[in-house]
Design a protein around this motif. Sequence first.
Motif, short mmCIF file in Angstrom:
data_model
loop_
_atom_site.label_atom_id
_atom_site.label_comp_id
_atom_site.label_asym_id
_atom_site.label_seq_id
_atom_site.Cartn_x
_atom_site.Cartn_y
_atom_site.Cartn_z
N SER A 27 0.85 -1.19 0.00
CA SER A 27 0.00 0.00 0.00
C SER A 27 0.88 1.24 0.00
O SER A 27 1.98 1.23 0.55
N ASN A 28 0.38 2.31 -0.61
CA ASN A 28 1.11 3.57 -0.59
C ASN A 28 0.60 4.48 0.54
O ASN A 28 1.00 5.63 0.64
N GLU A 29 -0.28 3.94 1.35
CA GLU A 29 -0.86 4.69 2.46
C GLU A 29 -1.01 3.77 3.66
O GLU A 29 -1.29 2.59 3.52
N TYR A 30 -0.80 4.33 4.86
CA TYR A 30 -0.92 3.54 6.08
C TYR A 30 -1.46 4.43 7.18
O TYR A 30 -1.02 5.58 7.33
N PHE A 31 -2.40 3.93 7.96
CA PHE A 31 -2.93 4.66 9.10
C PHE A 31 -2.24 4.14 10.35
O PHE A 31 -2.45 3.01 10.76
N ASP A 32 -1.39 4.97 10.95
CA ASP A 32 -0.62 4.59 12.13
C ASP A 32 -1.29 5.16 13.37
O ASP A 32 -1.08 6.31 13.75
N LYS A 33 -2.11 4.34 14.02
CA LYS A 33 -2.90 4.80 15.16
C LYS A 33 -2.04 5.27 16.32
O LYS A 33 -2.47 6.10 17.11
N TYR A 34 -0.82 4.77 16.41
CA TYR A 34 0.04 5.18 17.53
C TYR A 34 0.48 6.63 17.40
O TYR A 34 0.90 7.24 18.37
N ARG A 35 0.34 7.21 16.22
CA ARG A 35 0.69 8.62 16.04
C ARG A 35 -0.25 9.53 16.82
O ARG A 35 0.18 10.52 17.40
N PHE A 36 -1.55 9.21 16.85
CA PHE A 36 -2.45 10.07 17.63
C PHE A 36 -2.44 9.69 19.09
O PHE A 36 -2.63 10.54 19.96
N GLU A 37 -2.17 8.44 19.41
CA GLU A 37 -2.14 8.02 20.81
C GLU A 37 -0.90 8.53 21.54
O GLU A 37 -0.91 8.64 22.76
N SER A 38 0.16 8.83 20.81
CA SER A 38 1.39 9.31 21.44
C SER A 38 1.51 10.83 21.43
O SER A 38 2.47 11.38 21.96
N ASP A 39 0.51 11.50 20.88
CA ASP A 39 0.48 12.96 20.85
C ASP A 39 -0.37 13.43 22.03
O ASP A 39 -1.59 13.20 22.05
N PRO A 40 0.23 14.05 23.05
CA PRO A 40 -0.53 14.39 24.26
C PRO A 40 -1.77 15.22 24.01
O PRO A 40 -2.82 14.98 24.62
N ALA A 41 -1.69 16.19 23.12
CA ALA A 41 -2.84 17.05 22.87
C ALA A 41 -3.97 16.28 22.20
O ALA A 41 -5.14 16.40 22.59
#
Length: 175
Positions: free
Chosen positions: A28-42
């Motif tokens: 795939s040329n696209e990936y949804f990385d859920k840990y990106r929003f979970e590791s962003d405090p805001a």
Amino acid sequence: MSDDRLGQDIDAVARLQGTFQLRSGQPSNEYFDKYRFESDPALLRRVAQRMLQLLPDGTEILAGLEFGGVPIATAMSLESGLPVVFVRKTAKEYGTCQAVEGADVRGRRTVLIEDVIATGGAVGAAAELVRAAGADVTGVICAIWRGEGSPGIVEAPALPVFPVLTRADLQSGLA
């Protein structure tokens, strides 16, 4: 609290462009990385606040599912003052030998907390583990419902599922 940009903001942080191999093995040329929003405090705080709005009345315990539900349940606990437990996929084989770690859930109204649900298989298994520990499991709250149709868990059809966002919300930038 209104947070009309949450879906758009999560999508902007978590949707990656590049070359990826999906769990299915497909490229795939696209990936949804859920840990990106979970590791962003805001973003994590905003997600937790929205999830708290969905809690059924009388909830006594938040149960964060391994792995992605743990940071969200912890953030919800900090925002609400509700105790939290952490649900492993299987009981550990040392120490307490438990699958449900933290506060005592026996006889308490417990809500499962998950980050992203597509089919709900892991949620159904976790519900059984939490029930086996003596909890009254009253529902599931997830940050994102990626499944088809109305949110629900095949293995636990009576268990209500309350999502903050759907796949369509992320793709359209709504919610």
